[in-house]
Design an enzyme around this catalytic site. Sequence first.
Site, mmCIF file in Angstrom:
data_model
loop_
_atom_site.group_PDB
_atom_site.id
_atom_site.type_symbol
_atom_site.label_atom_id
_atom_site.label_comp_id
_atom_site.label_asym_id
_atom_site.label_seq_id
_atom_site.Cartn_x
_atom_site.Cartn_y
_atom_site.Cartn_z
ATOM 1 N N ASP A 1 51.404 24.135 45.200
ATOM 2 C CA ASP A 1 52.421 25.133 45.508
ATOM 3 C C ASP A 1 52.707 25.957 44.271
ATOM 4 O O ASP A 1 52.722 25.413 43.153
ATOM 5 C CB ASP A 1 53.718 24.464 45.982
ATOM 6 N N HIS B 1 52.911 34.666 43.773
ATOM 7 C CA HIS B 1 53.837 33.605 44.174
ATOM 8 C C HIS B 1 53.135 32.282 44.436
ATOM 9 O O HIS B 1 53.791 31.238 44.485
ATOM 10 C CB HIS B 1 54.620 34.043 45.413
#
Length: 461
Positions: free
Chosen positions: A363, A155
């Site tokens: 991110d 992730h």
Amino acid sequence: MARIVIVSNRVPSSAARGPQAGGLAVALKDCLKDGGLWFGWSGETAPQTCADVKIGSVGKIDFATIDLSREDYRQFYVGFANSALWPLLHFQPGLVEFDRAHFETYLSVNRIYARALAALIEPTDLIWVHDYHLIPLAYFLRALGVENRVGFFLHVPFVPASLLSVLPRAEKLLRMLCAFDVVGFQTHEHLRDFEDCVRNMLNVTTDVAGPIIVDNHPVLAIATPIGIDARSFARQAKRSAHSRVAKRLDESMQGRALIIGVDRLDYSKGLPNRFDAFGRLLDRFSEHRLKVSYLQVAARSREDVAEYQRLKRDLDRRAGEVNGRHAEFDWVPLRYITRAISRATLAGFYRKARVGLVTPLRDGMNLVAKEYVAAQDPDDPGVLVLSRFAGAAEDLTEALIVNPLDADEIAEAMHQALTMPRAERKARHEKLFEKICQTTATTYCRDFLSALLGGPYDVLT
């Protein structure tokens, strides 16, 4: 149909297992709608870590958990996972704290996870492992004779070989990652960086179609970006905009424009730069004085990691400086909250915000960017200001894309967003909304599980 077994470091708490669950539970709800097993850490500590499993059920889903000892939690979770892997994978090598004992505990805990999980799985199960805490899990499952298809999804970002090689024992960890049958990444950039590591650190050819062969084992590397149910979130935002708490926000704004940021309190999110950028907006573009307020929600996390404690003190200071320099007796320009706010409440806040500020230093994806877009009123939408280093930027090109290290560039983008004509805002939003409706939580689950199964997998049947 094969049973889906989800494995994550932390299993959703009892309070988060119902229809209001957030985070990973929301993303995976489609593939678990017919039931399945979710395995991982309970979130509780015990005198010692062992493979004894506690099982409970909510609806059709079984939740199986084990406890960690306090020392294993400190070395595995606080230590190697979040003081070495997390900063490295977010391109912060200067923050990496490597300790050989922590690494050995990381392996030991994964070995215990594997032993506990192996006792629960059935021959036809599809096992889907999530995130950087569990990179060695497939390796240890194979050592126990588990032959099920096992997939892994990261992730967070991945890094190129030149950076991964900074980490001691990186080659060993990379080989363990390649014990999975499928390895998934959020973006094509992260996928290319993984291939770069395999090519340069393991001396394995990656320029062929299909799986990469590492230690005689085929591993298929794919990019399967995570998404949200945009239309459902849009409906929720429309409802939430009329809630009691949203009306309180309206009243407090007194007609001012709202800039909103929502993040965990984490050094990867670029919050110090963002606070500085808002101060520069007020310094350089005086027309916004008294006419705009910035609300930053930054829920505290990993409070036992020293770097996070330092970050909170720094943000407290910066928020005070911005408000001390610019506030009036009836206007607090920067509102800073370090507790969580429910996803439903945030949906209404997003809809009211003229600017969505999403500027992480790195991110994996950042679903706040997609939620902000989904929440907008299509007839009078706000504008997304997005870091070029968020995974979402690979697709959401109609946002105002900025370098999160340049506070002046962020300030200029906020000014552009606040002054953007309605026609341009609508045109940008229409294209962004179309994109987030195409890449959803459902397509994420479908695409990854199809790759893992080796054929079409329809999560909606």
